[in-house]
Enzyme design. Sequence first.
Site, PDB file in Angstrom:
ATOM      1  N   GLU A   1       0.894  -1.172   0.000  1.00 26.79           N
ATOM      2  CA  GLU A   1       0.000   0.000   0.000  1.00 26.79           C
ATOM      3  C   GLU A   1       0.922   1.209   0.000  1.00 26.79           C
ATOM      4  OE1 GLU A   1      -3.338   0.178  -0.050  1.00 26.79           O
ATOM      5  OE2 GLU A   1      -3.744  -1.967   0.057  1.00 26.79           O
TER       6      GLU A   1
ATOM      7  N   CYS B   1      -2.248   9.704   2.532  1.00 24.35           N
ATOM      8  CA  CYS B   1      -1.756   9.118   1.271  1.00 24.35           C
ATOM      9  C   CYS B   1      -2.655   9.435   0.090  1.00 24.35           C
ATOM     10  CB  CYS B   1      -1.602   7.608   1.426  1.00 24.35           C
ATOM     11  SG  CYS B   1      -3.126   6.816   1.932  1.00 24.35           S
TER      12      CYS B   1
HETATM   13  P1  NAD Z   1       8.137   4.819   5.018  1.00 26.83           P
HETATM   14  O1  NAD Z   1       8.147   3.992   3.793  1.00 26.83           O
HETATM   15  O2  NAD Z   1       9.271   5.730   5.272  1.00 26.83           O
HETATM   16  O3  NAD Z   1       8.021   3.886   6.317  1.00 26.83           O
HETATM   17  C1  NAD Z   1       7.058   2.856   6.434  1.00 26.83           C
HETATM   18  C2  NAD Z   1       7.584   1.776   7.360  1.00 26.83           C
HETATM   19  O4  NAD Z   1       8.772   1.220   6.784  1.00 26.83           O
HETATM   20  C3  NAD Z   1       7.937   2.253   8.745  1.00 26.83           C
HETATM   21  O5  NAD Z   1       7.441   1.303   9.679  1.00 26.83           O
HETATM   22  C4  NAD Z   1       9.455   2.292   8.755  1.00 26.83           C
HETATM   23  O6  NAD Z   1      10.002   1.954  10.008  1.00 26.83           O
HETATM   24  C5  NAD Z   1       9.839   1.251   7.726  1.00 26.83           C
HETATM   25  N1  NAD Z   1      11.064   1.610   6.988  1.00 26.83           N
HETATM   26  C6  NAD Z   1      11.481   2.841   6.629  1.00 26.83           C
HETATM   27  N2  NAD Z   1      12.622   2.776   5.928  1.00 26.83           N
HETATM   28  C7  NAD Z   1      12.930   1.466   5.828  1.00 26.83           C
HETATM   29  C8  NAD Z   1      14.006   0.746   5.223  1.00 26.83           C
HETATM   30  N3  NAD Z   1      14.979   1.371   4.573  1.00 26.83           N
HETATM   31  N4  NAD Z   1      14.005  -0.589   5.325  1.00 26.83           N
HETATM   32  C9  NAD Z   1      13.013  -1.244   5.964  1.00 26.83           C
HETATM   33  N5  NAD Z   1      11.981  -0.604   6.567  1.00 26.83           N
HETATM   34  C10 NAD Z   1      11.939   0.717   6.504  1.00 26.83           C
HETATM   35  O7  NAD Z   1       6.741   5.608   4.976  1.00 26.83           O
HETATM   36  P2  NAD Z   1       6.207   6.687   5.988  1.00 26.83           P
HETATM   37  O8  NAD Z   1       7.057   7.909   5.889  1.00 26.83           O
HETATM   38  O9  NAD Z   1       6.005   6.073   7.324  1.00 26.83           O
HETATM   39  O10 NAD Z   1       4.757   6.965   5.383  1.00 26.83           O
HETATM   40  C11 NAD Z   1       4.541   7.865   4.333  1.00 26.83           C
HETATM   41  C12 NAD Z   1       4.361   7.148   3.009  1.00 26.83           C
HETATM   42  O11 NAD Z   1       3.407   6.117   3.149  1.00 26.83           O
HETATM   43  C13 NAD Z   1       3.801   8.069   1.941  1.00 26.83           C
HETATM   44  O12 NAD Z   1       4.424   7.792   0.732  1.00 26.83           O
HETATM   45  C14 NAD Z   1       2.336   7.696   1.891  1.00 26.83           C
HETATM   46  O13 NAD Z   1       1.716   7.973   0.643  1.00 26.83           O
HETATM   47  C15 NAD Z   1       2.390   6.239   2.157  1.00 26.83           C
HETATM   48  N6  NAD Z   1       1.137   5.771   2.707  1.00 26.83           N
HETATM   49  C16 NAD Z   1       0.378   4.945   1.963  1.00 26.83           C
HETATM   50  C17 NAD Z   1      -0.848   4.522   2.448  1.00 26.83           C
HETATM   51  C18 NAD Z   1      -1.734   3.620   1.661  1.00 26.83           C
HETATM   52  O14 NAD Z   1      -2.669   3.070   2.254  1.00 26.83           O
HETATM   53  N7  NAD Z   1      -1.489   3.395   0.378  1.00 26.83           N
HETATM   54  C19 NAD Z   1      -1.282   4.945   3.706  1.00 26.83           C
HETATM   55  C20 NAD Z   1      -0.461   5.781   4.432  1.00 26.83           C
HETATM   56  C21 NAD Z   1       0.749   6.191   3.946  1.00 26.83           C
END
Ligand code: NAD
Length: 457
Positions: free
Chosen positions: A210, A244
């Site tokens: 997602e 998002c």
């Molecule tokens: P992110 O991808 O930075 O982090 C998401 C998760 O991944 C966190 O739990 C984090 O600890 C982990 N993570 C981060 N970097 C990592 C790495 N290098 N290796 C492994 N794990 C890692 O996202 P965010 O900043 O928490 O959220 C914002 C993003 O999420 C935006 O792009 C938004 O559009 C998207 N989002 C999508 C939905 C949806 O339902 N499609 C909903 C909410 C947010």
Amino acid sequence: MIDYKKIINNQKKYFLTRATYSIDFRINQLRKLKYLIEKNESNICNALMKDLGKCEFESYVSEISFVISELNYIINNLRTWCKDNKVKTPITSLPGKSYIVKEPYGSVLVIGPWNYPFHLIFSPIIGAIAAGNCVVVKPSELSPNISALITNIINKNFNPCYIYSAEGGIEETTSLLSLKWDYIFFTGSVNVGKVVMEAASKNLTPLTLELGGKSPCIVDKDSDLLVSAKRIVWGKFFNTGQTCIAPDYLFIHKDIVKKFIPLLIKYIKNFYGENAINSSHYGRIINDKHFDRLTSYFKDGNIIYGGETSKENLYISPTLIVGTKTNSPLMSEEIFGPILPILQFSNLNEIIYFINNRPKPLALYYFSKNENNISKIIKETSSGSVCINETLSQINTHYLPFGGVGTSGMGKYHGKWSYETFTHHKSVMKRSFLLDLKIKYPPYNLPAKNIRKFIEY
Ligand code: NAD
């Protein structure tokens, strides 16, 4: 670091006891979850206020009630969904029966983001439990108060062999991803989605991604301008734009731009007052890094409203920007904050071309009364979802699947789709020992053409 391998091994052992296969067991666990969430409502709101400055109303509507409503819907329907589905059996396999058995995957890893940090962890958990899986969740480290609360709720009330919450950041998530899960459900950014998919590929683990991206919002000249402006301002600045599926940028028909922009400003003021920093209904940016990223977009155009900031308070006011170039960072990166770039268009085909030449959006919004144009937008563009004459609300229903397409994600959930996502649909064919036609066995005595009609029937 916690021994995640031990946790997953214990979950696999527990799964093999088949305790989670019982529908009664699953429904009891969902009821227990509902009780715990309701009991913790004020703790959840307090944690969301600390992490995101999210007001009680937005916390309740977008985090708690959504999850409770999913729980009610799934609890009420689960027994029906879990039943085997009988299907037809081809003439060549008669006498016999064919049906689909719903089977849980096993141990599921759920990784969540920080923007709706409660909802986006619990909503997948509900699907995973409903389908009979064991679960490990990894809430976002960037919303530490909610992460601690989720961990407290789960780890104090559930057997870790069944459901466990593992707190941590990149290091911990990397370590979790190195293990062999039976399914991975990731919500987050496109870039991290690629990391997750690469890790999953090492074990051929099925997954849902997602993700995010830029969701366009188009206002055509024949739309109801007052209602459109109100709904766009609401959808853009809800949760301070950190949604998002928030409208990322706005395309307004050139004939109505002059009338429409003042309406956007009118509703920003109606909702949050002259100075949004004083509004108890306007949240804050999650951290310094995102504050700096967002304010760096100010140079990509002319601010016509807003642009006030306070780093100390992680505050950025609702901001409208015009005159941005389509190749600027503001128009090429996901904004994910309270900044709305505004562009003009004169012909719907231009917009369709613009959208179709960029990564497929998670959501697309179109405001118009013209049914032909509405149908053209729906048919000629591709996005995770389309919402006509409204923003955000397409997510708030059990009856529509939610997910992305292309770079905005793969897979879908909510309502029945949450159950289906975490379920393996096992095909079963059961033949009778009667009637065993010789012709199918070697040595083949009939020319293939003689049995074609029979097989292709
Ligand atoms: P992110 O991808 O930075 O982090 C998401 C998760 O991944 C966190 O739990 C984090 O600890 C982990 N993570 C981060 N970097 C990592 C790495 N290098 N290796 C492994 N794990 C890692 O996202 P965010 O900043 O928490 O959220 C914002 C993003 O999420 C935006 O792009 C938004 O559009 C998207 N989002 C999508 C939905 C949806 O339902 N499609 C909903 C909410 C947010």
